[in-house]
Motif scaffolding. Sequence first.
Motif, short mmCIF file in Angstrom:
data_model
loop_
_atom_site.label_atom_id
_atom_site.label_comp_id
_atom_site.label_asym_id
_atom_site.label_seq_id
_atom_site.Cartn_x
_atom_site.Cartn_y
_atom_site.Cartn_z
N MET A 1 33.92 68.70 50.14
CA MET A 1 33.61 68.36 48.73
C MET A 1 32.11 68.52 48.51
O MET A 1 31.31 67.81 49.12
CB MET A 1 34.04 66.90 48.49
CG MET A 1 33.88 66.46 47.05
SD MET A 1 33.77 64.66 46.87
CE MET A 1 34.85 64.03 48.09
N GLU B 1 38.49 56.27 49.44
CA GLU B 1 38.00 57.20 50.47
C GLU B 1 36.88 58.06 49.92
O GLU B 1 35.88 58.32 50.61
CB GLU B 1 39.16 58.09 50.95
CG GLU B 1 40.11 57.34 51.89
CD GLU B 1 41.28 58.21 52.31
OE1 GLU B 1 41.50 59.28 51.69
OE2 GLU B 1 41.97 57.81 53.26
N ARG B 2 37.04 58.48 48.65
CA ARG B 2 36.00 59.32 48.07
C ARG B 2 34.69 58.55 47.97
O ARG B 2 33.62 59.08 48.28
CB ARG B 2 36.44 59.79 46.68
CG ARG B 2 35.38 60.66 46.05
CD ARG B 2 35.82 61.43 44.83
NE ARG B 2 34.96 62.58 44.68
CZ ARG B 2 33.80 62.58 44.02
NH1 ARG B 2 33.39 61.48 43.45
NH2 ARG B 2 33.06 63.66 43.96
N LEU C 1 31.23 59.65 49.88
CA LEU C 1 29.98 59.84 49.14
C LEU C 1 28.89 58.91 49.66
O LEU C 1 27.74 59.30 49.85
CB LEU C 1 30.19 59.52 47.66
CG LEU C 1 30.25 60.66 46.67
CD1 LEU C 1 30.33 60.09 45.26
CD2 LEU C 1 29.05 61.57 46.78
N GLN D 1 36.14 70.74 40.43
CA GLN D 1 35.22 69.77 39.83
C GLN D 1 34.97 70.04 38.36
O GLN D 1 35.12 71.17 37.90
CB GLN D 1 33.86 69.83 40.54
CG GLN D 1 33.81 69.14 41.86
CD GLN D 1 32.43 69.28 42.49
OE1 GLN D 1 31.67 70.17 42.14
NE2 GLN D 1 32.12 68.40 43.41
N LYS E 1 32.11 64.93 37.58
CA LYS E 1 31.54 64.67 38.90
C LYS E 1 30.04 64.93 38.92
O LYS E 1 29.37 64.70 39.92
CB LYS E 1 32.23 65.55 39.94
CG LYS E 1 33.71 65.21 40.10
CD LYS E 1 33.90 63.79 40.63
CE LYS E 1 35.35 63.37 40.69
NZ LYS E 1 35.85 62.81 39.42
N ALA F 1 42.82 57.05 47.63
CA ALA F 1 42.04 58.28 47.49
C ALA F 1 40.69 57.99 46.88
O ALA F 1 39.65 58.52 47.31
CB ALA F 1 42.82 59.29 46.64
N ARG F 2 40.69 57.14 45.86
CA ARG F 2 39.42 56.81 45.20
C ARG F 2 38.49 56.07 46.17
O ARG F 2 37.29 56.34 46.24
CB ARG F 2 39.69 55.96 43.95
CG ARG F 2 38.45 55.82 43.13
CD ARG F 2 38.65 55.19 41.77
NE ARG F 2 37.36 54.61 41.40
CZ ARG F 2 37.14 53.32 41.21
NH1 ARG F 2 38.12 52.46 41.31
NH2 ARG F 2 35.93 52.88 40.92
#
Lengths: 515, 96, 291
Positions: C1, C274-275, C279, C185, C213, C271-272
């Motif tokens: 990403m 983990e993101r 980051l 994105q 993003k 998922a959110r």
Amino acid sequence: MNQVTNAIGRDLPVSIEGYGQVRPFVGAFATAPDMLRQAPKVKRILPGEQKLVNDIETVFKKIPVTDGMTLSFHHHLRNGDGVVNMVLAVAAKLGVKNLTVALSSVFPVHAPIVEHVKNGVVTGLDTNYMSGSVAQAVSQGVFPRPVVLRTHGGRARAIECGQLKIDVAFIAAPAADDYGNLNGVEGPAACGSLGYAIPDAQYADHVVAVTDHLVPYPLSPISIPQTRVDYVVKVDCIGDPKGIVSGTTKITRDPVGLKIAETTAKVIKAAGMIKDEFSFQTGAGGASLAAAYYVRQMMEEAGVTGSFALGGITGYMVEMLEAGLFRKLIDVQGFDLDAVRSLAGNSNHLEVGADYYASPFNLGAAVNKLDVVVLGATEIDTGFNVNVVTGSDGVVMGGSGGHSDAAAGAKMTIVVANLLRGRLPIIKDKVLTATTPGETVDVLVTERGIAVNPLRADLYEKFKAAGLPVKSVEELKELAEKIAGEPENISSGEKIVAVVEYRDGTVIDVVRQAK
Amino acid sequence: MNELKTAQAGTLESNDIMITLTPGAEGSGVVIELESIVLAQYGQAIRKTIANVANEQNVTDIYIKAVDRGALDCTIQARVLAALSRAGVILQKELI
Amino acid sequence: MDLRRTMLFMPGNNPGMLQNGGVFGADAIILDLEDAVAPKEKDAARLLVAQSLKTVDYGTSEKIVRINPLDTFARKDIEDIVPCKPDALLVPKVESPEDIQEVARLVAAAEKSGQAPVKLIALLETPCGIAEAYRIAKADKRVVALAFGAEDYTASLGAKRTKEGTEIFSARTIVVNSAAAAGIQSIDTPFTDVNDREGLIADTQLAKQLGFKGKLSINPRQIDEIHNVFNPTEQDINWAGRVIKAIRKAEAEGSGVASLDGKMVDAPIVARAERILFLARLLGLAEEVVL
């Protein structure tokens, strides 16, 4: 040729024609005072006697001003000054010769000095900063004797301790009364603090106030008291306000300069200095003033109240005082109308003399109480020695001003500079003219990284821990040369055109004639 | 080389270099007239960069006037190439 | 990403700005051959950008070139720029998937053998571009992001561009949705008042909330503010850590369902989280490896 090498590796002649014996620089704090103060002759004036004189010519005849004298002037009217030219014009008219002009800073408006030198009216110059055609003329070797370049604190010291003996101090006074009380906060040519005139007034043999704004006796506030003033001359105009103060000094818009300024604020924070009682000095423009903007943000976010801001005062610092971010401003020079207004009306805005500001030979100058100072540079070398006297072409374009004084006094001295100025790398192996010694410079902040003086391992650790982009000064130099290519060294002539004195009177470097 | 026109590229802004090309007399080679704010420190290097670009593009009998405001090598190269292209030279891309 | 929190425009005919592009810490630098360059100077700018790509160190910033539209100079731009190895091209005024496919063909022809494939970012600036957003996002494997350009868009609509942005609200959400549906994105339009710090922060917060993003930027002074908004906050990071702990706990107990604060933790929430943690570690905001 007899030479001596000083403590930062500069080779100096043992004596210089037109200057005298060279006392080489041995360290920022290595030279201690060893003298009594200069003592001007005691004078008196009888009740009923007048000090008001019609014109400068009359003053010249009364004193009398004779060949070989040293006349002093302050630079608070900056590029709007009219008094220096006025006085020297009278000297020329009356056929006086061989004068030394001790003017605390020389601006483009002082260009007529060059003619006076060519005509033998002026043969010596003693100053802390030079710009314009006088600076160029100095570099071209027009002056018969080397110019003496001092710091602001060093000039005060030299006057007080007898190395710079002033015969007549001509004090441009924006406001005066008929008995010689003077200030700089009133009148059409109001300039703010008269800090650089204060030592002159105290120690010159004769003191002449030149004003265009005479007020009824007694003037207040009193910056320079009647008890030291011999004559008061009223003229039509002492200077052009547009050249004296700018409307307001603005911070730079250049994105690279702003980036440097922002990084500087992060450096100050990482050093743990953004806390109550923080004290601060910064330059009047460019990235140094912009640093004040970011420091202010950090102070506001942390809810910090600083003790004082020092130096040349700008509207930005006045705003910070009025917002309660500093308890006091200590002002030796005003740069804009806001600074003048604030000095006139705010009792937390203090006017001080150059001696109080920065002299090394007294019981404590204000610079000694500084936490942080942010300064500029034309060049810096791998030993952290800074050049603020000559441009990279070897021509004089500045002078220490308060640079060396603040650097010596502050707990942390930060030099901010673009790594490349145009194409020129700012880091050299050896600066062309050393002004401020490396031992007093702690951090260099550029847009491509920060270098810390190896003497400050404590700061290095703090900056690394804060994730700041710390590199060695050699790495930054290599980076600059990789981008721009390695510059050829320029050569200068042989003749010494200026002697650069450190604040204690020792010689830190010389300037040779530009090719 | 006689088919070359007079051409100009670049500006007088800080960090730029203004290049003006005019065809030179036959046999005159590459003649460079340089004005620069960093002449003492980089004059030689600038001339070399300009000459190299001209040589690599097989250009000769040309008069190059350069007014430099502190341009880096990559800028000098780009401006000389742009001026050459505007003068009618078909640039050899592999060398750019 | 890839991080594209900020994408900073640099005028392609301005050597002073191009050589300093790497200094500002933007996630991506856009060397602009289009709107920032006058028609007479397109040739000179192309050469300058080509040289800059080859010699200037842009640090960790992604190197992007905004080429001209297909109906003007795109072909020559692609031919000369692609061999200089930009990371991506920003394609302006994309109106159809065919536009992207044509660009992709030209790029493939210009790439040198062994060169990493040049990515494409489609800049949607017209009603047609917005209408075709999803198909444009799916048009080619090279497309890694959709960007939105509100100035030209509102001009085409005949609507007044405002800071508050109601007139571009739909277009923004379409871009976000289309990009998300295509698995790529979305990047928001620039905030053009350089002196309005509060306005920039508010606009960027809205963009983040809508799901963008990152944001296009027209001034280096905006970079840090935009990063601050897009970076996960301490609260976000703590929350994400607790989500992962809850999942692990559920797994360890053999239970099929994890819960946190009385709510079920399902796949989208994981998922959110983990993101956020990814980051956070990338930005050095979190140290422990939770995953």
